[in-house]
Write a protein that holds these residues in place. Structure first.
Motif, PDB file in Angstrom:
ATOM      1  N   PHE A  80       0.525  -6.404  -6.214  1.00 49.46           N
ATOM      2  CA  PHE A  80       0.431  -6.995  -4.775  1.00 49.46           C
ATOM      3  C   PHE A  80       1.670  -8.226  -4.756  1.00 49.46           C
ATOM      4  CE2 PHE A  80      -2.636  -9.303  -6.699  1.00 49.46           C
ATOM      5  CZ  PHE A  80      -2.714 -10.608  -6.433  1.00 49.46           C
ATOM      6  N   GLY A  81       1.335  -9.080  -3.885  1.00 42.35           N
ATOM      7  CA  GLY A  81       2.067 -10.531  -2.667  1.00 42.35           C
ATOM      8  C   GLY A  81       3.448  -9.795  -2.536  1.00 42.35           C
ATOM      9  N   GLY A  82       4.039  -8.787  -2.693  1.00 40.61           N
ATOM     10  CA  GLY A  82       5.057  -9.262  -1.762  1.00 40.61           C
ATOM     11  C   GLY A  82       6.158  -9.693  -2.620  1.00 40.61           C
ATOM     12  N   ARG A  83       7.522 -11.092  -1.974  1.00 43.06           N
ATOM     13  CA  ARG A  83       8.652 -11.882  -2.947  1.00 43.06           C
ATOM     14  C   ARG A  83       8.288 -12.466  -3.888  1.00 43.06           C
ATOM     15  NH1 ARG A  83      12.222 -14.938   0.436  1.00 43.06           N
ATOM     16  NH2 ARG A  83      13.379 -14.988  -2.002  1.00 43.06           N
ATOM     17  N   ARG A 128       2.413 -10.613  -7.744  1.00 45.39           N
ATOM     18  CA  ARG A 128       0.703 -10.927  -8.602  1.00 45.39           C
ATOM     19  C   ARG A 128       0.244  -9.822  -9.057  1.00 45.39           C
ATOM     20  NH1 ARG A 128      -2.607 -14.701  -5.771  1.00 45.39           N
ATOM     21  NH2 ARG A 128      -4.023 -15.033  -7.508  1.00 45.39           N
ATOM     22  N   TYR A 129      -0.490 -10.022  -9.948  1.00 47.92           N
ATOM     23  CA  TYR A 129      -1.326  -8.820 -10.218  1.00 47.92           C
ATOM     24  C   TYR A 129      -2.631  -8.805 -10.847  1.00 47.92           C
ATOM     25  CZ  TYR A 129       3.775  -7.725 -12.225  1.00 47.92           C
ATOM     26  OH  TYR A 129       4.509  -7.092 -11.563  1.00 47.92           O
ATOM     27  N   HIS A 130      -3.833  -7.563 -10.834  1.00 48.47           N
ATOM     28  CA  HIS A 130      -5.055  -7.491 -10.093  1.00 48.47           C
ATOM     29  C   HIS A 130      -5.085  -5.739 -11.077  1.00 48.47           C
ATOM     30  CE1 HIS A 130      -9.020  -7.840  -8.932  1.00 48.47           C
ATOM     31  NE2 HIS A 130      -8.962  -6.918  -9.159  1.00 48.47           N
ATOM     32  N   THR A 141     -10.837  -6.594  -0.552  1.00 53.77           N
ATOM     33  CA  THR A 141      -9.578  -6.133   0.583  1.00 53.77           C
ATOM     34  C   THR A 141      -8.491  -6.947   0.925  1.00 53.77           C
ATOM     35  OG1 THR A 141     -11.888  -7.910   1.393  1.00 53.77           O
ATOM     36  CG2 THR A 141     -11.662  -5.251   1.351  1.00 53.77           C
ATOM     37  N   GLU A 142      -8.712  -8.619   0.002  1.00 50.79           N
ATOM     38  CA  GLU A 142      -7.883  -9.425   1.000  1.00 50.79           C
ATOM     39  C   GLU A 142      -6.172  -8.663   0.281  1.00 50.79           C
ATOM     40  OE1 GLU A 142     -10.721 -10.573  -2.717  1.00 50.79           O
ATOM     41  OE2 GLU A 142     -10.523  -9.922  -1.011  1.00 50.79           O
ATOM     42  N   ILE A 143      -6.342  -7.995  -0.823  1.00 53.02           N
ATOM     43  CA  ILE A 143      -4.943  -7.942  -1.396  1.00 53.02           C
ATOM     44  C   ILE A 143      -4.289  -6.608  -0.772  1.00 53.02           C
ATOM     45  CG2 ILE A 143      -5.058  -8.958  -3.305  1.00 53.02           C
ATOM     46  CD1 ILE A 143      -5.394  -7.119  -5.302  1.00 53.02           C
ATOM     47  N   ALA A 144      -5.265  -5.849  -0.139  1.00 52.16           N
ATOM     48  CA  ALA A 144      -5.179  -4.280  -0.097  1.00 52.16           C
ATOM     49  C   ALA A 144      -3.835  -3.794   1.182  1.00 52.16           C
ATOM     50  CB  ALA A 144      -6.649  -3.843   0.817  1.00 52.16           C
ATOM     51  N   ASP A 173       1.762  -2.520  -3.814  1.00 52.73           N
ATOM     52  CA  ASP A 173       2.998  -2.409  -3.883  1.00 52.73           C
ATOM     53  C   ASP A 173       3.151  -0.859  -4.800  1.00 52.73           C
ATOM     54  OD1 ASP A 173       3.513  -4.044  -5.651  1.00 52.73           O
ATOM     55  OD2 ASP A 173       5.436  -3.911  -4.091  1.00 52.73           O
ATOM     56  N   LEU A 174       2.669  -1.393  -5.865  1.00 55.34           N
ATOM     57  CA  LEU A 174       2.488  -0.202  -6.680  1.00 55.34           C
ATOM     58  C   LEU A 174       0.759  -0.453  -7.469  1.00 55.34           C
ATOM     59  CD1 LEU A 174       3.827   0.846  -8.404  1.00 55.34           C
ATOM     60  CD2 LEU A 174       4.345  -0.576 -10.260  1.00 55.34           C
ATOM     61  N   VAL A 175       0.703   1.233  -8.209  1.00 53.08           N
ATOM     62  CA  VAL A 175      -0.976   0.972  -8.518  1.00 53.08           C
ATOM     63  C   VAL A 175      -0.228   1.920  -9.873  1.00 53.08           C
ATOM     64  CG1 VAL A 175      -3.213   1.757  -8.569  1.00 53.08           C
ATOM     65  CG2 VAL A 175      -1.812   1.088  -6.969  1.00 53.08           C
ATOM     66  N   GLU A 176      -0.875   0.968 -11.080  1.00 52.32           N
ATOM     67  CA  GLU A 176      -0.922   1.901 -12.204  1.00 52.32           C
ATOM     68  C   GLU A 176      -1.901   2.406 -12.999  1.00 52.32           C
ATOM     69  OE1 GLU A 176       2.249   0.710 -16.087  1.00 52.32           O
ATOM     70  OE2 GLU A 176       0.181  -0.588 -16.653  1.00 52.32           O
ATOM     71  N   LEU A 177      -1.888   3.262 -13.771  1.00 47.31           N
ATOM     72  CA  LEU A 177      -3.186   3.662 -14.321  1.00 47.31           C
ATOM     73  C   LEU A 177      -2.569   4.596 -15.366  1.00 47.31           C
ATOM     74  CD1 LEU A 177      -6.332   6.406 -13.120  1.00 47.31           C
ATOM     75  CD2 LEU A 177      -4.320   6.803 -15.321  1.00 47.31           C
ATOM     76  N   ARG A 178      -3.160   3.863 -16.366  1.00 47.35           N
ATOM     77  CA  ARG A 178      -3.730   3.986 -18.059  1.00 47.35           C
ATOM     78  C   ARG A 178      -4.699   4.591 -18.672  1.00 47.35           C
ATOM     79  NH1 ARG A 178       1.198  -0.276 -20.421  1.00 47.35           N
ATOM     80  NH2 ARG A 178       2.628   0.086 -19.111  1.00 47.35           N
ATOM     81  N   VAL A 179      -5.234   5.097 -19.945  1.00 49.38           N
ATOM     82  CA  VAL A 179      -6.091   4.682 -20.681  1.00 49.38           C
ATOM     83  C   VAL A 179      -6.027   3.707 -21.053  1.00 49.38           C
ATOM     84  CG1 VAL A 179      -6.917   6.213 -22.963  1.00 49.38           C
ATOM     85  CG2 VAL A 179      -5.185   7.841 -21.234  1.00 49.38           C
ATOM     86  N   ALA A 180      -7.393   3.596 -21.638  1.00 49.09           N
ATOM     87  CA  ALA A 180      -7.745   1.812 -21.956  1.00 49.09           C
ATOM     88  C   ALA A 180      -7.765   1.865 -23.565  1.00 49.09           C
ATOM     89  CB  ALA A 180      -8.797   1.548 -20.847  1.00 49.09           C
TER      90      ALA A 180
END
Length: 69
Positions: free
Chosen positions: A9-12, A15-17, A39-42, A46-53
């Motif tokens: 998230f964060g545009g230009r 950042r990552y959560h 909610t503050e970053i929703a 612009d990208l969501v990644e899912l991986r097996v932990a």
């Protein structure tokens, strides 16, 4: 199964959560992830990644493997 979710998230100034969820399959993991997006970053995601932990206790490292020499 445990999954790791990474949200960019964060545009230009990107950042990552990152967080983990436990689910029977990827579809359920994504549903859980949607509910856990802060909610503050929703609106800025612009990208969501899912991986097996990976379980850190079961991860092997190069220096732990035998060289066979």
């Amino acid at each position: 199964m445990n999954y790791q979710i990474t949200i960019r998230f964060g545009g230009r100034h990107q950042r990552y959560h990152t967080f983990k969820v436990s689910a029977d399959d990827a579809a359920e993991a994504l549903r859980q992830a949607a509910d856990k997006v802060p909610t503050e970053i929703a609106s800025d995601v612009d990208l969501v990644e899912l991986r097996v932990a990976v379980n850190p206790d079961k991860r092997s490292y190069l220096e732990e493997t035998s060289s066979g020499a």
